[in-house]
Design an enzyme around this catalytic site. Structure first.
Site, PDB file in Angstrom:
ATOM      1  CG  ASP A   1       9.700 -34.049 -19.142  1.00 32.60           C
ATOM      2  OD1 ASP A   1      10.111 -34.344 -18.007  1.00 32.60           O
ATOM      3  OD2 ASP A   1       8.729 -34.626 -19.690  1.00 32.60           O
ATOM      4  CE1 TYR A  13       5.144 -38.277 -22.400  1.00 28.12           C
ATOM      5  CE2 TYR A  13       6.910 -36.715 -22.716  1.00 28.12           C
ATOM      6  CZ  TYR A  13       5.904 -37.225 -21.949  1.00 28.12           C
ATOM      7  OH  TYR A  13       5.654 -36.664 -20.720  1.00 28.12           O
ATOM      8  CE  LYS A  31       8.162 -37.635 -17.829  1.00 28.68           C
ATOM      9  NZ  LYS A  31       8.130 -37.094 -19.181  1.00 28.68           N
ATOM     10  CG  HIS A  75       5.465 -42.032 -17.988  1.00 29.70           C
ATOM     11  ND1 HIS A  75       5.777 -41.881 -19.304  1.00 29.70           N
ATOM     12  CD2 HIS A  75       4.662 -40.988 -17.702  1.00 29.70           C
ATOM     13  CE1 HIS A  75       5.204 -40.797 -19.788  1.00 29.70           C
ATOM     14  NE2 HIS A  75       4.513 -40.236 -18.831  1.00 29.70           N
TER      15      HIS A  75
END
Ligand code: A2P
Length: 268
Positions: free
Chosen positions: A48, A53, A78, A111
């Site tokens: 994931d 990120y 996301k 997200h």
């Protein structure tokens, strides 16, 4: 068979490994690359990540270098939370595929219902637009499933009132001491799988007395108890660790928590 090797089935029939490897807060570069390589070495088959990120490149490279067939790994990423127009969402997805170096993802999520730097902002129209983009991406086959993250029942209703496709997944913060009962009930009713991010409370709940005591009773570690807790609630945990021994520990959760003990844990 170990629960770690089992799958949940999404409402569109797609299978998703019951435990995922979370990569939030693992920096791009060597850290994320090594973490994902190790996770794959220890049989994690569900990774994931997210555009925000900023580690998609390293995650994608690690997947590629693992030598494991692409179709054996379930990859989630996301759409960044500030992107709330149809075209920007389509463009962001193209960039995400480039960064990952993949031709498709298994699951693509919005997200959050609002930008992270403006939590609570009313983005109803923007979420409808972003969702339309995800539907188009899904229909093109470049995402095998689509969903949302951090959505409340009203955020979900807003999107669903204008959607052709009901979200397959809602990824939310879920750990012992932080339940989201209304969201759980709503998702269950609409066959939306809940994924639990931060199932260890980002590590902060592992020394909580009642959790430590209950873990002793089951002869497991507090982290294993926390991960099993999510599974007992039919939620898919996404534990994150950069340590090999912990990755292994977090995948050994073949025990059951009794209904009475679940009640105790749910009251924490
Ligand atoms: P580290 O990455 O240094 O191993 P969450 O999954 O809830 O976000 O929690 C992640 C945090 O919990 C990280 O700080 C991680 O540290 C730590 N962690 C992960 N697995 C374990 C474990 N089995 N025992 C103790 N701490 C863990």
């Amino acid at each position: 068979m170990s629960v770690f090797k089992e799958n949940f089935v999404l409402s569109n029939g797609i299978e998703i490994p019951k435990i995922g490897f979370g990569t939030w807060q693992i920096p791009n570069g060597e850290d994320a690359y090594q973490a994902v390589r190790l996770a794959l070495k220890h049989q994690y088959r569900h990774i994931d990540t997210a555009a925000s990120y900023q580690n998609e490149q390293s995650v994608g490279q690690a997947i590629k270098d693992s030598g494991i067939a692409r179709e054996e790994i379930f990859v989630t990423t996301k759409l960044a939370s500030h992107i709330k127009t149809y075209q920007d969402a389509l463009d962001a997805f193209d960039q995400t595929l480039k960064d990952l170096g993949l031709s498709y993802v298994d699951l693509y999520l919005i997200h959050a219902p609002w930008p992270w730097n403006d939590i609570g902002k009313d983005c109803k129209q923007g979420n409808i637009e972003a969702w339309k983009a995800l539907e188009v991406i899904y229909q093109s086959g470049r995402a095998k499933a689509i969903g949302v993250s951090n959505f409340s029942p009203s955020d979900l209703e807003n999107v669903m009132n204008h959607a052709k496709i009901v979200p397959h997944v809602n990824q939310i913060a879920m750990f012992i001491g932080r339940d989201q009962k209304e969201t759980e009930a709503f998702c269950k009713k609409h066959k939306i799988l809940i994924e639990a991010y931060s199932p260890l409370g980002t590590g902060r709940i592992l020394s909580e007395n009642r959790i430590v005591e209950m873990a002793k009773k089951y002869q497991v570690t507090p982290a294993q108890l926390c991960i099993r807790y999510c599974l007992e609630k039919h939620a898919l945990p996404l534990p994150k660790s950069t340590h090999e021994s912990r990755m292994i520990e977090n995948s050994h959760v073949d025990f059951r928590i009794s209904a009475d003990d679940m009640k105790i844990l749910e009251s924490i």
